[in-house]
Scaffold this active site. Structure first.
Site, PDB file in Angstrom:
ATOM      1  CE1 TYR A  98      -4.107  -1.937   0.663  1.00  0.00           C
ATOM      2  CE2 TYR A  98      -2.595  -3.301   1.958  1.00  0.00           C
ATOM      3  CZ  TYR A  98      -3.820  -3.129   1.322  1.00  0.00           C
ATOM      4  OH  TYR A  98      -4.750  -4.138   1.351  1.00  0.00           O
ATOM      5  CB  SER A  99       0.952   4.249  -2.164  1.00  0.00           C
ATOM      6  OG  SER A  99       1.257   3.591  -3.370  1.00  0.00           O
ATOM      7  CB  CYS A 119      -0.047   6.608  -8.132  1.00  0.00           C
ATOM      8  SG  CYS A 119      -0.042   5.324  -6.839  1.00  0.00           S
ATOM      9  CD  GLU A 127       4.046   2.640  -6.098  1.00  0.00           C
ATOM     10  OE1 GLU A 127       5.244   2.355  -5.865  1.00  0.00           O
ATOM     11  OE2 GLU A 127       3.320   3.256  -5.313  1.00  0.00           O
ATOM     12  CE1 TYR A 168      -4.419   0.475  -6.702  1.00  0.00           C
ATOM     13  CE2 TYR A 168      -2.309   1.634  -6.601  1.00  0.00           C
ATOM     14  CZ  TYR A 168      -3.700   1.626  -6.450  1.00  0.00           C
ATOM     15  OH  TYR A 168      -4.348   2.761  -6.060  1.00  0.00           O
TER      16      TYR A 168
END
Length: 454
Positions: free
Chosen positions: A230-231, A412, A452, A454
């Site tokens: 988790y960022s 992101c 980044e 996901y």
């Protein structure tokens, strides 16, 4: 190179001292307030209310029986005012506040407003002003310190960024401070802001991620659950600016079963639901910090940052914005560039950290820009839903100019955001006579391209 962790040894306070020594600024602030209190006592000299038409030039208006007594009263008020003025000026100077000259000017004004009943009221009003200013000095004296104690030397040096200090086999155990839902009732799904206490033993930098190992084991083989990344949604100093906490922005992952026409609890996200359900004091097994690709290059304070996020992809950018605009960091003090945030969500209720971003925009209009893409509330130029790539495209000329001048662009969020972004950029490149592949390759070579997903 791994960052060496502090031993955590605390040195006890001297046995003969039970109280923390107060700084000279703090003491001056107290004197400042004491002066204000003295001014307030001038109320003891205030006359009983008399119609102004009957007291134009009478010493009775000063509440005294004779000219002699009136003179004594004036001298007393002048002494009070001068004392308050001197103390307040010293307090301003000691506190290092900018308007020292203003403090001295106000002190002089206070010292002479004692000639009439009306001026007595002015003196009392000045006393109230001194009280307000004294409170501000007291807050400064006892308030937050600069956020400069977790910096590299120089602050922009990334040679020793901590990476993978804690691993799966020996995770760090953090404790939840708070878990709060941060979206409105009409948001698509539930997103929570989770603050975790790490006691200063788990350092990280803005743009990095924490790994979380959910409790329990997998049903299929009885092995521990895999790490989920988790960022981190806070600066290295945490929301409380102590350097001892960090925050996560987590959307609860659920699965809608078309047959049941309801959410299937058996297929919910294991880790996201664990985090969103945590209560204060809950323990969280953590790894990391992970990643360097999303770090901010801070050596040149004129660098522009273009931040493109969807949903919880906002997390690293909140850390950037807090570091640059909400904290007393060396980076914030030096920053002269522009940070431009694009956030795409479904609707207004799904906006994340909007209050903070609006505050940054209001306080730093030249250094922070903000644009939202609300797919269910806005239309793009073609009349379709406004997605993040459509909003970015509206400013394509400015963005390409910034990139040509050395700006860094960040993406992101969910993987699904990138195809639309890439298609849009390719079209813009074609319209500008640029080769898309070469353009992106050049940005990557100069380390201006950060992704980044996901």
């Amino acid at each position: 190179m791994p960052l060496l962790r502090s031993s955590g040894v605390r040195h006890p306070a001297p046995l003969l001292s039970k109280t923390k020594p107060q700084s000279s600024t703090f003491i001056m602030a107290k004197l400042f307030l004491a002066a204000a209190a003295i001014l307030a006592t001038a109320n003891a000299f205030t006359p009983i209310a008399v119609p102004s038409s009957t007291v134009v030039r009478s010493n009775v208006a000063l509440g005294m029986a004779s000219d002699d007594n009136g003179s004594k009263r004036k001298r007393a008020l002048k002494t009070i005012a001068k004392t308050a003025g001197v103390i307040s000026t010293v307090a301003f100077t000691t506190a290092g506040l900018p308007p020292v000259a203003l403090a001295a000017k106000k002190a002089k004004e206070v010292a002479v407003v004692v000639e009439t009943a009306d001026n007595t009221q002015k003196l009392l009003a000045a006393g109230a002003g001194v009280i307000a200013a004294g409170a501000a000095v007291l807050k400064l004296a006892s308030g937050e310190k600069a956020q400069d104690f977790l910096e590299a030397t120089p602050y922009w040096d990334q040679a020793n960024v901590p990476v993978n200090v804690y691993k799966n086999k020996s995770p760090f155990i953090g404790k939840v401070v708070s878990t709060k839902r941060i979206v409105g009732p009409k948001a698509t799904g539930e997103t929570c802001h989770i603050v975790i206490d790490h006691k200063g033993d788990f350092p990280y930098w803005e743009g990095q991620s924490w790994g979380v190992i959910p409790p329990g084991v997998r049903e299929k083989d009885g092995k521990p659950h895999a790490v989920r990344l988790y960022s981190i949604a806070s600066s290295r100093y945490g929301d409380d600016k102590t350097g001892k906490t960090g925050s996560l922005c987590v959307r609860r992952a659920t699965y809608w079963c078309p047959e049941l026409k309801a959410e299937d609890p058996a297929k919910k996200g294991i880790c996201s639901n664990f985090l969103c359900d945590t209560q204060p004091g809950a323990e969280v097994m953590m790894t990391g910090p992970a990643g360097k690709v999303m770090l901010m290059p801070e050596e040149d304070p004129k660098t522009d940052y273009i931040m493109v996020a969807t949903g919880t992809g906002i997390a690293p950018f909140r850390g950037f914005i807090r570091r640059l605009f909400f904290e007393k960091t060396p980076a914030a003090k030096a920053y002269k560039g522009q940070a431009w945030l694009f956030l795409g969500v479904a609707n207004s209720d799904a906006l994340l950290y909007d209050d903070e971003f609006q505050e940054a925009k209001a306080n730093f209009p030249d250094n922070f820009r903000l644009d939202y893409a609300l797919s269910r509330e806005q239309e793009n130029k073609k009349g379709g839903k406004m997605y993040i790539q459509d909003k970015v495209e509206e400013y394509a000329d400015e963005i390409f100019e910034k990139l040509n001048n050395g700006a860094h662009i960040y993406f992101c969020g969910l993987k699904g955001m990138m195809p639309g972004i890439q298609d849009m950029l390719e079209e813009v490149c074609k319209a500008k006579g640029l080769d898309y592949e070469e353009f992106i390759k050049g940005l990557k070579a100069k380390k201006q391209w950060h992704v980044e997903v996901y």
